[in-house]
Scaffold this active site. Sequence first.
Site, PDB file in Angstrom:
ATOM      1  N   HIS A   1       0.877  -1.181   0.000  1.00  0.00           N
ATOM      2  CA  HIS A   1       0.000   0.000   0.000  1.00  0.00           C
ATOM      3  C   HIS A   1       0.908   1.223   0.000  1.00  0.00           C
ATOM      4  O   HIS A   1       1.258   1.776   1.034  1.00  0.00           O
ATOM      5  CB  HIS A   1      -0.918  -0.008   1.219  1.00  0.00           C
TER       6      HIS A   1
ATOM      7  N   HIS B   1       1.415   4.767  -2.257  1.00  0.00           N
ATOM      8  CA  HIS B   1       0.914   5.672  -3.299  1.00  0.00           C
ATOM      9  C   HIS B   1       2.077   6.330  -4.035  1.00  0.00           C
ATOM     10  O   HIS B   1       2.862   7.072  -3.439  1.00  0.00           O
ATOM     11  CB  HIS B   1       0.024   6.755  -2.696  1.00  0.00           C
TER      12      HIS B   1
ATOM     13  N   ASP C   1       1.792   8.684  -6.240  1.00  0.00           N
ATOM     14  CA  ASP C   1       1.561  10.129  -6.278  1.00  0.00           C
ATOM     15  C   ASP C   1       1.568  10.751  -4.883  1.00  0.00           C
ATOM     16  O   ASP C   1       1.351  11.952  -4.734  1.00  0.00           O
ATOM     17  CB  ASP C   1       0.261  10.465  -7.017  1.00  0.00           C
TER      18      ASP C   1
ATOM     19  N   HIS D   1      -9.780   1.351  -0.254  1.00  0.00           N
ATOM     20  CA  HIS D   1      -9.654   2.076   1.002  1.00  0.00           C
ATOM     21  C   HIS D   1     -11.014   2.017   1.695  1.00  0.00           C
ATOM     22  O   HIS D   1     -12.015   2.480   1.148  1.00  0.00           O
ATOM     23  CB  HIS D   1      -9.302   3.538   0.741  1.00  0.00           C
TER      24      HIS D   1
ATOM     25  N   GLU E   1     -11.448   3.421   7.147  1.00  0.00           N
ATOM     26  CA  GLU E   1     -10.435   4.382   7.594  1.00  0.00           C
ATOM     27  C   GLU E   1     -11.143   5.613   8.154  1.00  0.00           C
ATOM     28  O   GLU E   1     -11.109   5.876   9.350  1.00  0.00           O
ATOM     29  CB  GLU E   1      -9.513   4.760   6.428  1.00  0.00           C
TER      30      GLU E   1
ATOM     31  N   ASP F   1       1.911   3.655   2.921  1.00  0.00           N
ATOM     32  CA  ASP F   1       0.845   4.528   2.417  1.00  0.00           C
ATOM     33  C   ASP F   1       1.409   5.652   1.543  1.00  0.00           C
ATOM     34  O   ASP F   1       1.555   5.478   0.343  1.00  0.00           O
ATOM     35  CB  ASP F   1       0.004   5.086   3.566  1.00  0.00           C
TER      36      ASP F   1
END
Length: 332
Positions: A12, A14, A16, A197, A200, A278
């Site tokens: 997990h 990202h 970006d 996701h 959360e 993350d």
Amino acid sequence: MIDKTIPLVDLHRHLDGNVNVKTIWELGHQHGIQLPANSLEELAPFVQIQGKENNLVDFLKKLDWMVAVLADLDAVKRVAYENVIDAASQGLDYAELRFSPYYMAMNHNLPIEGVVEAVIDGVRAGVKEHDISVNLIGIMSRSFGQEKCRLELEGILAHRDSIVAMDLAGDELGFPGDLFTEHFKRVRDAGLQVTAHAGEAAGAESMWQAINILGATRIGHGVNAIHDPKLMEYLAKHRIGIESCPTSNLHTSTVKDYDVHPLRKFMDAGVLIGLNTDDPGVSAIDIAHEYRVVKSEMGFSDSQLATLQRNGVEMAFMSDSDRKALYAKKAK
């Protein structure tokens, strides 16, 4: 702490949300983009966490400057390439990098499919140079609504052979999973895996939707599952993987502190769960940091850390033959 005999993975992560501050600075000046600071040191607080944010949406604002400098497809390719370099330098054997093509395209009206191609090209270039395996996960950013997500999906599906899975990210409270039922039917029909996701910012119901409606076999974060015993039992029984990101959960104020993070409750319940970063660029962390804090702040033993490390490999969106090869590589 990190077991050298087990592949080290980050599932997990990202792409970006992991743009180097120096890269933001250089791309901003290269393309004449007004940045909110006059030096690298001044820029850092705008793109990296300096403590905690009030909520997930405030946290996500840190990412906005990371994509604001993506003025052309070469910039996109550079960021993708540097993500691979970064992952390899952190000792990862395998990474799944996820990205939202519309989010990366929107500031400068880049073609969505072009962004997907640039990401694929950048990742391939990085993998050729470094001893790391990488798979890509496309993201539909729910915050932009159903139509923009459809456009993202079109761009991803045009290159489905280079993508292993699809994710749903963004404003979980404002845009629940059931709005994207048809989108994920197309994802599954295309033969892609599904992660989402969920649990959360919203509650356990969001996770049930991700599993039952979207077809998710993995869940990003999922911290609120602990409030639903039936869901915890289901996760364990059906081996639904939880992509846990403890430091991110702290930074988004999803949890108050490491010592109240539900990671141990998941493990005690027999849920398949692994550690991830993350948005490592925003949180200014690497995967080793997550293992350190789980040991020092949560009191996990080296044996328990090894279980988390192994869980990551078992959860990965890869073929059984690739998984065996990854284990064999570490056994040499």
